[in-house]
Each structure stands twice: as structure tokens, then as C-alpha cells.
Design an enzyme around this catalytic site. Structure first.
Site, PDB file in Angstrom:
ATOM      1  N   ASP A  91       0.856  -1.185   0.000  1.00 40.54           N
ATOM      2  CA  ASP A  91       0.000   0.000   0.000  1.00 40.54           C
ATOM      3  C   ASP A  91       0.889   1.230   0.000  1.00 40.54           C
ATOM      4  O   ASP A  91       1.822   1.335   0.802  1.00 40.54           O
ATOM      5  CB  ASP A  91      -0.901   0.019   1.234  1.00 40.54           C
ATOM      6  CG  ASP A  91      -1.948  -1.088   1.213  1.00 40.54           C
ATOM      7  OD1 ASP A  91      -1.995  -1.852   0.224  1.00 40.54           O
ATOM      8  OD2 ASP A  91      -2.716  -1.191   2.182  1.00 40.54           O
ATOM      9  N   ASP A 116     -14.823  -4.388  -1.335  1.00 37.50           N
ATOM     10  CA  ASP A 116     -14.465  -4.437   0.080  1.00 37.50           C
ATOM     11  C   ASP A 116     -15.701  -4.095   0.899  1.00 37.50           C
ATOM     12  O   ASP A 116     -16.459  -3.183   0.564  1.00 37.50           O
ATOM     13  CB  ASP A 116     -13.316  -3.468   0.371  1.00 37.50           C
ATOM     14  CG  ASP A 116     -12.058  -3.858  -0.394  1.00 37.50           C
ATOM     15  OD1 ASP A 116     -11.958  -5.026  -0.804  1.00 37.50           O
ATOM     16  OD2 ASP A 116     -11.186  -2.996  -0.570  1.00 37.50           O
TER      17      ASP A 116
END
Length: 242
Positions: A10, A131
Site C-alpha cells: 500500500d 471491500d
């Protein structure tokens, strides 16, 4: 079933970070250089790398595109997203060497548009990222880096994408992401029931190689590994032979 092992990086302001439960205010910065980290994963035997541009996910655009381009030259096959809003964004990532473009907010908000991209480029060039968070007795789908509520639900969109050409679905239980609490196995069994045609990537909470094995048993075709690898809970080599 033995799932594919997919390490994750990330990015925020070009650095390797992790967020707790998607909260930008609860950020951990790691000292690793992202390109060197990816090279280490490749040397250990990984085939794929999952990359999230957190700046893009929050505000749109590709603040970390130069890093993503470098990661795509690391020897790993890269799936990357964060900030994809229009077809030009898809082309920028594909031109940067990304093999699969990860579609999150746009996949929730504009499924018809995404279906046209699937038809044009093929399902293998995309990973649909739904998600999810359990709220009010349903799996909701927050967008924009998990900061905005949306009306559509996981149970609505996962089967819809399976019927419209998608091949790969990444699904994170947001409440477990970055918490080292183990995968939500019930979630992945549920996805196997409602969208059996999708290769599901489990994400959020891996803490041991046993969690990887359990995700495969629950129907996951792949597992995303972030914090556990960064903090040395187990090695990538151990994960690959689990």
C-alpha cells in the site's frame, strides 16, 4: 484448494504504509523501499503483487504512478488500483505495465461502465474490489477509500459481476483489515455460494500460515498478505509452502 499467495504494498506519498480498518488517521509507515521490497518478494518466489495507491483511492488520480511503474518492472505480475474513475485511468495503468487493474469505487458506483471495460479488455485484465463491512444485517460496500457509504450491497454486485464477464474478485472484510485477526472465513464461504464463477482473493487479517490454509478451504483462490509480512509474523517462503 491451495490459494495463490499475493503480497501487498500500500502506497501513500510514495512510501509503504498500512491503515488499520481503512482509517487514514490510523497509519503505520514502514521503512522499506517499495521497489526493493517487491524485488525481495520476487526473489522469494512470489508471482503476483497487489498494489494500492491510497492517495488515489482517497482523492482520485495517480499520485504514486511512478512507483507503480517501477513495481511493474520488478519481475512480478502486478495488479494495482486506487483512484480509477474513467477508462483513461485504466489505460494509464495498463500502459504502466500493470497486468490487472483493480476497480473499487467505480465498480460499486458505475457497474454498467465497468461492464463495458470488461467486454472491451476481457475479464483477465481486471480485479473487481468489493471491500465490505457488516452493517444493519447486510454486507455494505463503502467507497472512496472506505470513507463513503453506498446503497449497493455485496450480495447484489458479486453475482452481477460474475454474470457480466468478471473473473477475479478481491474482497476485504474492512473490520479485520490490518488487525491481524484472521480472515473472515464465513464471508468467503458466502461468496463461493453467491458467485461461484469468480476467483475470490481473500484480504484482511492474515496472521499465520494456518489462516492461509483456512482461506483456501473456505473457497478463496488467492490471499492478499500485507501487514503480516511487513512485520515478520511469518515469511513469504513459509506462506508459499503452506
Amino acid at each position: 484448494m491451495k490459494p495463490d499467495i499475493i503480497p501487498a504494498i500500500d502506497l501513500r506519498a510514495g512510501r509503504v504504509v498500512r491503515l488499520a480498518q481503512g482509517d487514514y488517521a490510523r497509519q503505520t509507515i514502514y521503512p522499506d523501499d517499495p521497489v526493493a521490497l517487491a524485488a525481495g518478494y520476487a526473489a522469494a518466489g512470489a508471482r503476483w503483487l497487489h498494489v494500492v495507491d491510497l492517495d488515489g483511492a482517497q482523492a482520485g488520480g495517480f499520485a504514486n504512478l511512478p512507483v507503480i511503474e517501477a513495481l511493474a518492472r520488478s519481475g512480478l505480475r502486478v495488479q494495482a488500483g486506487g483512484g480509477v474513475r474513467k477508462v483513461a485511468d485504466v489505460h494509464r495503468l495498463l500502459d504502466a505495465g500493470v497486468e490487472r487493474v483493480v476497480l473499487g469505487s467505480v465498480a460499486i458506483r458505475e457497474p454498467s461502465r465497468v461492464a463495458s471495460w470488461l467486454e472491451r479488455h476481457g475479464g483477465e485484465r481486471f480485479t473487481i474490489a468489493l471491500d465490505t463491512r457488516w452493517e444493519e444485517d447486510r454486507w455494505t460496500l463503502p467507497s472512496a477509500g472506505w470513507t463513503q457509504a453506498e446503497a449497493r450491497t455485496l450480495d447484489e454486485l458479486a453475482p452481477w459481476y460474475a454474470a457480466h464477464g468478471a473473473r477475479h474478485l478481491l474482497c476485504t472484510d474492512i473490520q479485520r483489515d490490518g488487525m491481524l485477526a484472521g480472515f473472515n472465513l464465513a464471508l468467503y464461504r458466502h461468496l463461493a455460494d453467491i458467485a461461484p464463477g469468480l476467483a475470490v482473493q481473500a484480504s484482511g487479517g492474515a496472521r499465520s500460515v494456518e489462516d492461509i490454509q483456512a482461506a483456501g478451504t473456505a473457497g478463496a483462490a488467492g490471499v492478499i498478505l500485507g501487514r503480516a509480512l511487513l512485520e515478520g509474523r511469518f515469511t513469504l517462503t513459509e506462506a508459499l509452502v503452506a
